[in-house]
Motif scaffolding. Structure first.
Motif, PDB file in Angstrom:
ATOM      1  N   GLY A 114       2.439  -1.626   2.986  1.00  0.00           N
ATOM      2  CA  GLY A 114       1.886  -2.830   2.360  1.00  0.00           C
ATOM      3  C   GLY A 114       1.921  -2.743   0.851  1.00  0.00           C
ATOM      4  O   GLY A 114       2.233  -3.725   0.154  1.00  0.00           O
ATOM      5  N   ILE A 115       1.604  -1.567   0.316  1.00  0.00           N
ATOM      6  CA  ILE A 115       1.645  -1.352  -1.134  1.00  0.00           C
ATOM      7  C   ILE A 115       3.056  -1.574  -1.662  1.00  0.00           C
ATOM      8  O   ILE A 115       3.277  -2.286  -2.651  1.00  0.00           O
ATOM      9  N   ASP A 116       4.030  -0.979  -0.993  1.00  0.00           N
ATOM     10  CA  ASP A 116       5.418  -1.040  -1.456  1.00  0.00           C
ATOM     11  C   ASP A 116       5.956  -2.470  -1.453  1.00  0.00           C
ATOM     12  O   ASP A 116       6.643  -2.885  -2.392  1.00  0.00           O
ATOM     13  N   ASP A 117       5.647  -3.236  -0.418  1.00  0.00           N
ATOM     14  CA  ASP A 117       6.160  -4.604  -0.339  1.00  0.00           C
ATOM     15  C   ASP A 117       5.624  -5.481  -1.468  1.00  0.00           C
ATOM     16  O   ASP A 117       6.356  -6.272  -2.066  1.00  0.00           O
ATOM     17  N   ILE A 118       4.342  -5.351  -1.773  1.00  0.00           N
ATOM     18  CA  ILE A 118       3.766  -6.156  -2.856  1.00  0.00           C
ATOM     19  C   ILE A 118       4.245  -5.652  -4.214  1.00  0.00           C
ATOM     20  O   ILE A 118       4.495  -6.445  -5.132  1.00  0.00           O
ATOM     21  N   ALA A 119       4.410  -4.341  -4.352  1.00  0.00           N
ATOM     22  CA  ALA A 119       4.947  -3.798  -5.600  1.00  0.00           C
ATOM     23  C   ALA A 119       6.337  -4.352  -5.865  1.00  0.00           C
ATOM     24  O   ALA A 119       6.659  -4.754  -6.997  1.00  0.00           O
ATOM     25  N   GLU A 120       7.162  -4.404  -4.836  1.00  0.00           N
ATOM     26  CA  GLU A 120       8.507  -4.955  -4.986  1.00  0.00           C
ATOM     27  C   GLU A 120       8.457  -6.439  -5.374  1.00  0.00           C
ATOM     28  O   GLU A 120       9.226  -6.906  -6.216  1.00  0.00           O
ATOM     29  N   MET A 121       7.539  -7.173  -4.769  1.00  0.00           N
ATOM     30  CA  MET A 121       7.397  -8.597  -5.072  1.00  0.00           C
ATOM     31  C   MET A 121       7.089  -8.815  -6.552  1.00  0.00           C
ATOM     32  O   MET A 121       7.588  -9.758  -7.168  1.00  0.00           O
ATOM     33  N   TYR A 122       6.252  -7.933  -7.126  1.00  0.00           N
ATOM     34  CA  TYR A 122       5.868  -8.081  -8.534  1.00  0.00           C
ATOM     35  C   TYR A 122       6.707  -7.196  -9.461  1.00  0.00           C
ATOM     36  O   TYR A 122       6.345  -6.980 -10.611  1.00  0.00           O
ATOM     37  N   GLU A 123       7.826  -6.685  -8.906  1.00  0.00           N
ATOM     38  CA  GLU A 123       8.808  -5.916  -9.677  1.00  0.00           C
ATOM     39  C   GLU A 123       8.224  -4.650 -10.301  1.00  0.00           C
ATOM     40  O   GLU A 123       8.473  -4.316 -11.456  1.00  0.00           O
ATOM     41  N   TYR A 124       7.429  -3.947  -9.505  1.00  0.00           N
ATOM     42  CA  TYR A 124       6.941  -2.621  -9.891  1.00  0.00           C
ATOM     43  C   TYR A 124       7.634  -1.569  -9.036  1.00  0.00           C
ATOM     44  O   TYR A 124       7.904  -1.790  -7.845  1.00  0.00           O
ATOM     45  N   ASN A 125       7.923  -0.429  -9.644  1.00  0.00           N
ATOM     46  CA  ASN A 125       8.446   0.719  -8.914  1.00  0.00           C
ATOM     47  C   ASN A 125       7.288   1.611  -8.489  1.00  0.00           C
ATOM     48  O   ASN A 125       6.246   1.635  -9.138  1.00  0.00           O
ATOM     49  N   ILE A 126       7.498   2.334  -7.400  1.00  0.00           N
ATOM     50  CA  ILE A 126       6.464   3.204  -6.838  1.00  0.00           C
ATOM     51  C   ILE A 126       6.873   4.671  -6.982  1.00  0.00           C
ATOM     52  O   ILE A 126       8.006   5.042  -6.692  1.00  0.00           O
ATOM     53  N   ILE A 127       5.933   5.487  -7.446  1.00  0.00           N
ATOM     54  CA  ILE A 127       6.093   6.940  -7.359  1.00  0.00           C
ATOM     55  C   ILE A 127       5.034   7.430  -6.370  1.00  0.00           C
ATOM     56  O   ILE A 127       3.836   7.330  -6.632  1.00  0.00           O
ATOM     57  N   LEU A 128       5.481   7.951  -5.238  1.00  0.00           N
ATOM     58  CA  LEU A 128       4.584   8.380  -4.164  1.00  0.00           C
ATOM     59  C   LEU A 128       4.391   9.887  -4.223  1.00  0.00           C
ATOM     60  O   LEU A 128       5.360  10.639  -4.290  1.00  0.00           O
ATOM     61  N   THR A 129       3.141  10.329  -4.220  1.00  0.00           N
ATOM     62  CA  THR A 129       2.861  11.761  -4.234  1.00  0.00           C
ATOM     63  C   THR A 129       1.921  12.118  -3.083  1.00  0.00           C
ATOM     64  O   THR A 129       1.052  11.342  -2.721  1.00  0.00           O
TER      65      THR A 129
END
Length: 339
Positions: free
Chosen positions: A85-100
């Motif tokens: 869910g986090i990744d899909d909304i991040a993509e919608m708002y053009e943010y990249n994700i760094i997962l740790t």
């Protein structure tokens, strides 16, 4: 071997015969560029295989359009569903994700935070089993927007997205009481975690009190590792305490409990009922399948990310602590309420 030369914005501007500012507007999707100029620049970008330098852009704009996500266990279905869910909304708002991955360990959480801070992330989604004081101080030092997803802050200092764990456990234990159970165990990996101590156990106690059933401390049972094997080993203790049902805090633990019971000739649900808390795919692949509290896991992650985008844009949140709806899903590990 010759070292490959990196293509710069200057190279693109020279080849396209335009200014570097024009190239910047094109690659950053600024619509204030003539269509024919935009096409010419994009053709050069493709031919030269130009990739904008995100670090340089971040230094110029003071934003990296990057969000850090700290997760206790990337292999856990519960947290993986939130991350989707986090990744899909991040993509919608053009943010990249760094997962740790932190393994739910405070020291590793600090290391993960420092790594993400060094990458100049614009905000953080934090998932944790327990928000330690050490981590809390680290977060306060950096003054970055932070939202908790599927994780509670007992002090309610940080924005968070969850379900009402107290009411959910209360409702689920009520159903166990309705089928005739009085010795109901509450099983968790760590009884002192805020989510258990301040919310789930309170819901468990409220349900017992409402039914006039005395609370028995010996029926609070801890399985420290919180995994399948830890759940499997609990059968002897549950039988020793003469429990006839168990409310379990996570699905992997519950799968171990139900399989151990059935492997040793205890019929579920006729002789022992088991319910769990997260409704991940594990609940459907055990035999018997597991009744569970249901949570909108994807939505918890999505709403947390949307809250973070607002904070990163300096918008005011309408509420700091969002509680989404929960449900109860009856499967084969519990009796029908008509029994």
């Amino acid at each position: 071997m010759r070292k490959k030369q990196s293509v710069t914005i200057y190279d693109v501007a020279r080849e396209a015969g335009v200014s570097m500012a024009t190239v910047s507007r094109v690659v950053n999707h600024n619509h204030n560029v003539r269509p024919d100029t935009k096409e010419k620049v994009l053709a050069v970008v493709k031919r030269l295989n130009y990739r904008p330098n995100d670090v340089a852009r971040g230094l110029a704009s003071k934003k990296t359009t990057t969000v850090g996500v700290i997760i206790p266990n990337v292999t856990n279905d519960y947290f993986a569903a939130l991350a989707r869910g986090i990744d899909d909304i991040a993509e919608m708002y053009e943010y990249n994700i760094i997962l740790t991955n932190s393994d739910g360990n405070s020291q590793k959480e600090i290391q993960a935070l420092n790594t993400l801070f060094s990458k100049q992330v614009d905000g953080l989604i934090f998932m944790t089993n327990q928000l330690s004081e050490m981590v809390r101080k680290e977060l306060q030092t950096e003054h970055l927007p932070v939202v908790l997803a599927g994780s509670v802050d007992a002090e309610q200092q940080l924005p968070s997205v969850n379900i009402d764990y107290q009411k959910a456990v209360y409702a689920q234990v009520n159903q166990l009481i309705a089928t005739g159970n009085e010795r109901i165990a509450f099983v968790a990996d760590d009884l002192e975690l805020a989510i258990n101590k301040s919310f789930r156990i309170q819901g468990y106690r409220d349900a017992l009190a409402h039914a006039g059933i005395p609370f028995r401390k010996e029926l609070l049972i801890e399985a420290r590792d919180g995994n399948y094997q830890a759940g499997y080993r609990l059968r002897h203790r549950l039988v020793q305490q003469q429990a006839t049902a168990a409310m379990v805090s996570n699905d992997e633990l519950a799968a171990g409990v139900v399989n151990s019971l059935t492997d040793h000739g205890i019929q579920v649900p006729d002789q022992f009922e088991v319910v769990t808390s997260n409704d991940t795919k594990l609940t459907e692949i055990t035999r018997p399948s597991l009744s569970s509290i249901t949570q909108p896991l994807y939505d918890i992650g999505a709403v947390a990310m949307r809250m973070l985008t607002k904070l990163m844009d300096n918008e005011q949140l309408t509420t700091n602590n969002v509680l989404l709806s929960f449900g109860l899903k009856a499967r084969q590990s519990t009796k029908s309420r008509e029994v």
